[in-house]
Enzyme design. Structure first.
Site, PDB file in Angstrom:
ATOM      1  N   GLU A  13      15.955  37.374   0.974  1.00  0.00           N
ATOM      2  CA  GLU A  13      17.331  36.974   1.268  1.00  0.00           C
ATOM      3  C   GLU A  13      17.582  37.081   2.764  1.00  0.00           C
ATOM      4  OE1 GLU A  13      21.865  38.546   0.267  1.00  0.00           O
ATOM      5  OE2 GLU A  13      20.212  39.013  -1.093  1.00  0.00           O
ATOM      6  N   GLU A  27      27.034  37.623   7.128  1.00  0.00           N
ATOM      7  CA  GLU A  27      28.178  38.076   6.350  1.00  0.00           C
ATOM      8  C   GLU A  27      29.258  38.631   7.271  1.00  0.00           C
ATOM      9  OE1 GLU A  27      26.559  39.620   2.146  1.00  0.00           O
ATOM     10  OE2 GLU A  27      25.560  40.565   3.835  1.00  0.00           O
TER      11      GLU A  27
END
Length: 281
Positions: free
Chosen positions: A50, A54
Site C-alpha cells: 500500500e 492521507e
C-alpha cells in the site's frame, strides 16, 4: 456512527505514477486519502502492499501523512513520515506519488517532498499489482482521531481529476495512460464501496456517499441514519473487510517520537449488531 464514501479503481498497476488534485476538509478526527492498495487475490497481512497520501488534521503540526505499508512475508510493516510544516488548509492541492523498482516518492504542488530508495526494504517488497483508491473515514485511534466533533456535518472531500502513468522499464520514466476529469462517474473504471468498513474505523462506506458534482468526485461524510423498514429501523449489514487502508497504530513522528498506541478499537459491526438487538427487543 458516520457514513461516507470510498472508491476503488478496477485497473491494477505494478509501478507507475498517480496524481490527483484534491481538496480535503480541515476536520479533526478524519482521514482524506489518495492511495494504491493490493487487495489480493489471496490477501494476507504478510504480503501487504500500500502507498498512501492521507490528510490527517488531528496531527495539527504536520497533517499530511506519507506511508508505505508492506509485508515482510510474515507481518505488516511500514515506512512512514509526515510532511513537516505543510497544512492543506481546506484548499486545492496537487498530490503525486511515483513508484518504481528503485524508489518511491511523494510530490505536492509539483515539488518533491519525500523519496525513499531501494536501500529501504519497503521499496523492494512493494511489488504487487495495486488499485487506485480514495476514501474519507474516521479513525478510532487517538493520534488521528482526537478532536472529532460532527456538529457541523456534512463534510466533503473533492477530487478534481486523477491521472495515471505506467512505468517504462526501458526509459525509467513514466508514460501517460489516462486522466479522469470526473464529468461523469465511470462505472467501467471505478467501484463504489457499499456497506463496508475496516478495523479502527467508525465510518461505514455507503455507495450513496460517492457521487459526481460540478466536475468533481465527491465523498460526503454525515451521520449514518438507520433505514426505515416495515417493523422498525435498522442499519443495512456492514461487512468488515481488510480491503481499505489500515495504518498501524504506532507512527514515528518527524522528530522520532512514537505516537501513543490507541487504548481500544471500535468494532462498528459489533455496535450495529447491538443496535439491531435493541430495536428488535
Amino acid at each position: 456512527q458516520c457514513k461516507s464514501g470510498a472508491v476503488t479503481g478496477f485497473e491494477k498497476f505494478t509501478y507507475g505514477k498517480f496524481i490527483t488534485r484534491m481538496k480535503a476538509p480541515a476536520k479533526k478526527g478524519t482521514v482524506s486519502s489518495f492511495f494504491t492498495y493490493w487487495n489480493g487475490p489471496e490477501f494476507y497481512p504478510g504480503g501487504w502492499n500500500e502507498l498512501d497520501i492521507e490528510i490527517v488534521p488531528s496531527v495539527e503540526q504536520n497533517p499530511l501523512s506519507m506511508n508505505v505499508i508492506y509485508g515482510d512475508g510474515t507481518s505488516k510493516r511500514e515506512t512512514h513520515d509526515y510532511r513537516a510544516g505543510f497544512d492543506p488548509k481546506n484548499d486545492w492541492h496537487i498530490y503525486e506519488r511515483a513508484w518504481t523498482p528503485d524508489f518511491i516518492s511523494w510530490t505536492i504542488d509539483n515539488k518533491e517532498v519525500r523519496r525513499i530508495t531501494k536501500d529501504d526494504p519497503s521499496v523492494k517488497l512493494t511489488n504487487k499489482p495495486q488499485s487506485v483508491m480514495m476514501n474519507f473515514w474516521t479513525p478510532t485511534f487517538e493520534s488521528w482521531g482526537k478532536g472529532f466533533d460532527p456538529k457541523d456535518m456534512p463534510w466533503y472531500v473533492e477530487y478534481d481529476y486523477v491521472e495515471t502513468y505506467a512505468y517504462n522499464t526501458e526509459t525509467h520514466g513514466f508514460d501517460f495512460l489516462w486522466r479522469d476529469n470526473f464529468n461523469t462517474f465511470d462505472t467501467n473504471r471505478w467501484h463504489k464501496a457499499d456497506n463496508t468498513t475496516f478495523d479502527a474505523n467508525s465510518t461505514t462506506f455507503r455507495a450513496s456517499q460517492s457521487y459526481i458534482s460540478d466536475g468533481h468526485l465527491v465523498l460526503k461524510m454525515e451521520p449514518d441514519q438507520p433505514h426505515k423498514l416495515h417493523a422498525g429501523e435498522r442499519f443495512e449489514p456492514t461487512r468488515v473487510e481488510p480491503v481499505e487502508t489500515q495504518p498501524t497504530y504506532e507512527h514515528e513522528t518527524t522528530k522520532g517520537q512514537k505516537i501513543q498506541k490507541a487504548d481500544q478499537h471500535y468494532d462498528i459491526l459489533q455496535e450495529q449488531q447491538r443496535s439491531h438487538f435493541e430495536h428488535e427487543h
